[in-house]
Scaffold this active site. Structure first.
Site, PDB file in Angstrom:
ATOM      1  N   LYS A   1       0.837  -1.207   0.000  1.00 21.58           N
ATOM      2  CA  LYS A   1       0.000   0.000   0.000  1.00 21.58           C
ATOM      3  C   LYS A   1       0.867   1.250   0.000  1.00 21.58           C
ATOM      4  O   LYS A   1       0.608   2.209  -0.747  1.00 21.58           O
ATOM      5  CB  LYS A   1      -0.936  -0.022   1.222  1.00 21.58           C
ATOM      6  CG  LYS A   1      -2.057  -1.025   1.076  1.00 21.58           C
ATOM      7  CD  LYS A   1      -2.808  -1.295   2.375  1.00 21.58           C
ATOM      8  CE  LYS A   1      -3.819  -2.427   2.156  1.00 21.58           C
ATOM      9  NZ  LYS A   1      -4.427  -2.920   3.394  1.00 21.58           N
TER      10      LYS A   1
ATOM     11  N   ASP B   1     -10.751   3.335   3.922  1.00 22.76           N
ATOM     12  CA  ASP B   1     -11.078   1.909   3.905  1.00 22.76           C
ATOM     13  C   ASP B   1     -12.599   1.702   3.847  1.00 22.76           C
ATOM     14  O   ASP B   1     -13.067   0.617   3.512  1.00 22.76           O
ATOM     15  CB  ASP B   1     -10.559   1.266   5.211  1.00 22.76           C
ATOM     16  CG  ASP B   1      -9.646   0.080   4.939  1.00 22.76           C
ATOM     17  OD1 ASP B   1      -9.447  -0.250   3.759  1.00 22.76           O
ATOM     18  OD2 ASP B   1      -9.147  -0.500   5.916  1.00 22.76           O
TER      19      ASP B   1
ATOM     20  N   GLN C   1      -4.479  -1.337   9.608  1.00 23.87           N
ATOM     21  CA  GLN C   1      -4.465  -2.678   9.019  1.00 23.87           C
ATOM     22  C   GLN C   1      -5.077  -3.702   9.988  1.00 23.87           C
ATOM     23  O   GLN C   1      -4.740  -3.717  11.174  1.00 23.87           O
ATOM     24  CB  GLN C   1      -3.007  -3.058   8.690  1.00 23.87           C
ATOM     25  CG  GLN C   1      -2.841  -4.394   8.009  1.00 23.87           C
ATOM     26  CD  GLN C   1      -3.447  -4.432   6.609  1.00 23.87           C
ATOM     27  OE1 GLN C   1      -3.367  -3.463   5.854  1.00 23.87           O
ATOM     28  NE2 GLN C   1      -4.069  -5.542   6.261  1.00 23.87           N
TER      29      GLN C   1
END
Ligand code: NDP
Length: 309
Positions: free
Chosen positions: A68, A135, A112
């Site tokens: 990422k 997200d 994460q």
């Protein structure tokens, strides 16, 4: 790239073989668009910033966050990763999120998963400012997705599936779409995206899960099937209506002694039998997988644009 999902009627005759939906190519195109949008924003003095926070040493998660960060930097963004030890307390993590929320140079924040067991993931995700939650898991963004408000952020994997459908010209309007799986990460937001009004949506959506009585009854009448159940090769060709579009979100490891790693990756779809009847199909790997990071970048550049507006 064009397909009418319902254009091929169930005739019972052999299908010549499905068109492969190339997620690597589409993800590359999305990332090129993001890089162009990023350059435009930078010319106006705004550098989109994405910060990924990882807690603990899980090797798979470490590898995801590295990808990422690399992808965001390649797109011209300010990409950074904050690596925290597994012993970090919830209060310490929340203090870091508060700092990132208050930093105007950071437009996207991603924590994460999975988090260590002593942390409460739901509380952590609610701590992220919704306008930086690229997200798309904050309840405000989940609600905006359902209501159809366009300034929220949809979760990246289902958004990536929708992008694949749009870029391949798959007609979703009025089509029978069957989503297999009802997780908050994939199944539910996928269904919410496809039932909205607009391009890549307007579908008639059915959501199946482990309590569904007769899965094949639903899949056999679908124009479009999206499989996100985490069960290796469960959806087989005989469960698919000839000419249907099949999107495989699943990523499963199965033992394979012939592979030097001792395993190989397969989807939730039995690829060969499904390919013989479908009009379009995504491979695993190389289908939905590469789209997730591309959509994360797309969300981040929009977060930066919205913050600067
Ligand atoms: P979850 O395990 O959270 O959810 C699985 C869903 O499938 C549940 O809703 C479950 O039903 C349902 N299900 C399980 N077994 C069956 C069955 N036999 N018949 C019908 N439904 C069933 O998984 P995720 O949604 O997180 O992930 C799904 C797959 O997608 C996994 O393989 C995962 O690795 C992959 N994935 C890929 C990503 C990518 O980037 N390409 C990103 C995220 C996930 P119930 O709710 O009743 O338990």
């Amino acid at each position: 790239m064009h397909a009418d999902a319902a254009g091929t009627q169930a005739t019972g005759t052999a299908h010549p073989g499905a068109v492969l939906i190339d997620g690597v190519a589409v993800a590359k195109a999305v990332r090129a668009d993001v890089a162009r949008d990023t350059a435009e924003l930078r010319a106006k003095g705004i550098t989109p910033g994405l910060t990924v926070v990882i807690v603990g040493e899980d090797p798979a998660s470490q590898s995801y966050v590295k990808s990422k960060e690399k992808a965001s930097i390649e797109a011209g963004m300010k990409g950074e990763t904050i690596r925290l030890p597994a012993t970090t307390t919830q209060a310490e993590l929340e203090a870091i999120i508060d700092r990132l929320n208050a930093d105007p140079t950071i437009h996207g924040i991603l924590v994460q998963s999975p988090l260590p067991r002593h942390m409460d993931a739901n509380t952590v995700v609610r701590r992220i400012a919704p306008e930086k939650d690229v997200d798309g898991f904050h309840p405000v963004n989940v609600g905006k997705l359902l209501i159809g408000e366009k300034d929220g952020f949809a979760p990246c994997t289902p958004a990536g599936v929708q992008e694949l459908l749009v870029r391949y010209g798959v007609d979703t309007k009025g089509k029978e779409v069957v989503v297999l799986g009802r997780s908050n990460i994939v199944g539910k937001p996928m269904a919410a995206l496809l039932m909205q009004q607009g391009p890549g949506a307007d579908g008639t959506v059915t959501v199946c899960h482990s309590r569904t009585k007769d899965l094949a009854f639903h899949t056999k009448r679908a124009d479009i099937i999206i499989a996100a159940i985490g069960k290796p090769e469960m959806l087989t060709g005989d469960m698919i209506r000839p000419g249907a579009v099949v999107i495989d979100v699943g990523i499963n490891r199965v033992d394979d002694a012939s592979n030097p790693k001792g395993y190989r990756l397969v989807g939730d779809v039995h690829f060969e039998s499904a390919r013989a009847v479908a009009s379009h199909i995504t491979p695993v790997p190389g289908g939905v997988g590469p789209m997730t990071i591309a959509m994360l970048l797309k969300n981040t550049v929009r977060a930066a644009r919205q913050a600067g507006a």
